[in-house]
Write a protein that holds these residues in place. Sequence first.
Motif, PDB file in Angstrom:
ATOM      1  N   GLU B  24      70.552  56.900  90.459  1.00 43.71           N
ATOM      2  CA  GLU B  24      69.883  58.039  89.805  1.00 43.71           C
ATOM      3  C   GLU B  24      70.960  58.936  89.011  1.00 43.71           C
ATOM      4  N   PHE B  27      72.475  57.447  86.253  1.00 45.62           N
ATOM      5  CA  PHE B  27      71.546  57.503  84.881  1.00 45.62           C
ATOM      6  C   PHE B  27      71.636  58.961  84.486  1.00 45.62           C
ATOM      7  N   THR B  28      71.865  59.885  85.248  1.00 50.88           N
ATOM      8  CA  THR B  28      71.806  61.516  84.768  1.00 50.88           C
ATOM      9  C   THR B  28      73.234  61.586  83.939  1.00 50.88           C
ATOM     10  N   VAL B  31      72.570  60.230  80.534  1.00 55.59           N
ATOM     11  CA  VAL B  31      71.630  60.922  79.738  1.00 55.59           C
ATOM     12  C   VAL B  31      72.545  62.241  79.179  1.00 55.59           C
TER      13      VAL B  31
END
Lengths: 177, 188
Positions: B24, B27-28, B31
């Motif tokens: 997570e 992925f943050t 992004v």
Amino acid sequence: MTKGNDIQVELKEMNSKLAQLPKEMPFDVPDNYFNAVTDNIVEMVLANDFIEQQSANPYTVPEQYFSAFPQKINQKIKEETTVTPTLFSLYPLLRPMQVAAAILIIIIGGFSFLHVPKNSISFQQQLKNIPDEVVREYVAQNDDENLNNNFSINSTYSFNKLSEEEITQFLEEQGWQ
Amino acid sequence: MDIQTKMIDDAAIVFAFKNEGRKEEAFTQLVKKYQERLYWHIRRMVVVHEDADDVLQNVFIKVWRHLDNFKEESGLYTWLYRIATNETMTWLELQKKRMSISLSDEESPVVEKLVAQKDFDAHKIEWKLQQAMQRLPEKQRIVFNLRYYDEMPYEQMSEVLGTSVGALKASYHFAVKKVENFILNHAL
């Protein structure tokens, strides 16, 4: 926003007026969009992931079911090929035999039909075998004028007047039947 | 984009993503690093912010699903652009199908949406440039977009679009001429 050197050089080489243009984006973007979008996307992706996990297939399959499946199928195919053939499976072999049997029945039937003695022929032959004396005696006894005058063993006319029953009865009496 | 985000290496993001405990967080970071670039790449193609936002979300959903299998044969940046381009093309195709009128290859379904944009001014050169761009055939528009705005090298563009460098150079050349002609013919 300014154009990179290689882009500028390329446009100038093309002798393009675009080299002189600013690269500003005229589009409007909501305030704070880029600050919020990361959180929004991460939240949405995680929520999507959760939903997918929840809606995953609820059924279970025995361990190694799919890895063993091809072998299982091959085994079944082998077993089926060694099974004793049923009558149904012999159908292709039976077919020529059926044809041969049908031909044989036709030949025997035809032969029997052609060689069955016909009653009319047999009856004529029996008449031919009656001696003239016997016939004359019968005619005398029955005093038939026509028979007496026109009798001839080859004549069918005289016999036409007698019924088949009468002739048969006579032959029986004389022991010719 | 802050300095810390810029510093994070793509390979490190991919490596961290493959670790379940750091997925997570990685992925943050990904992004944050690419959202703006990909947003503008999409926005210049679809014009409307809400549509760009939808497509961008779809792009990152795909990234989340497939980053585990990312082979690293191409760069992460190229891979992301490829997903974004494909998603945008799919979206544009869908728009064309939904529209009752048939559009020729040279007509974009978003031309009309452009004039409806907030602060649209047909006299301003930046809007004129957008109008000219929206009149390019789809593939030529993507090439122009990637080269002129994203300043993507042709070799990288070749990986994103699966087209030869020569064909891309020719396509960009034609696109520049068409855009230029439009601007000159629609001068004040």
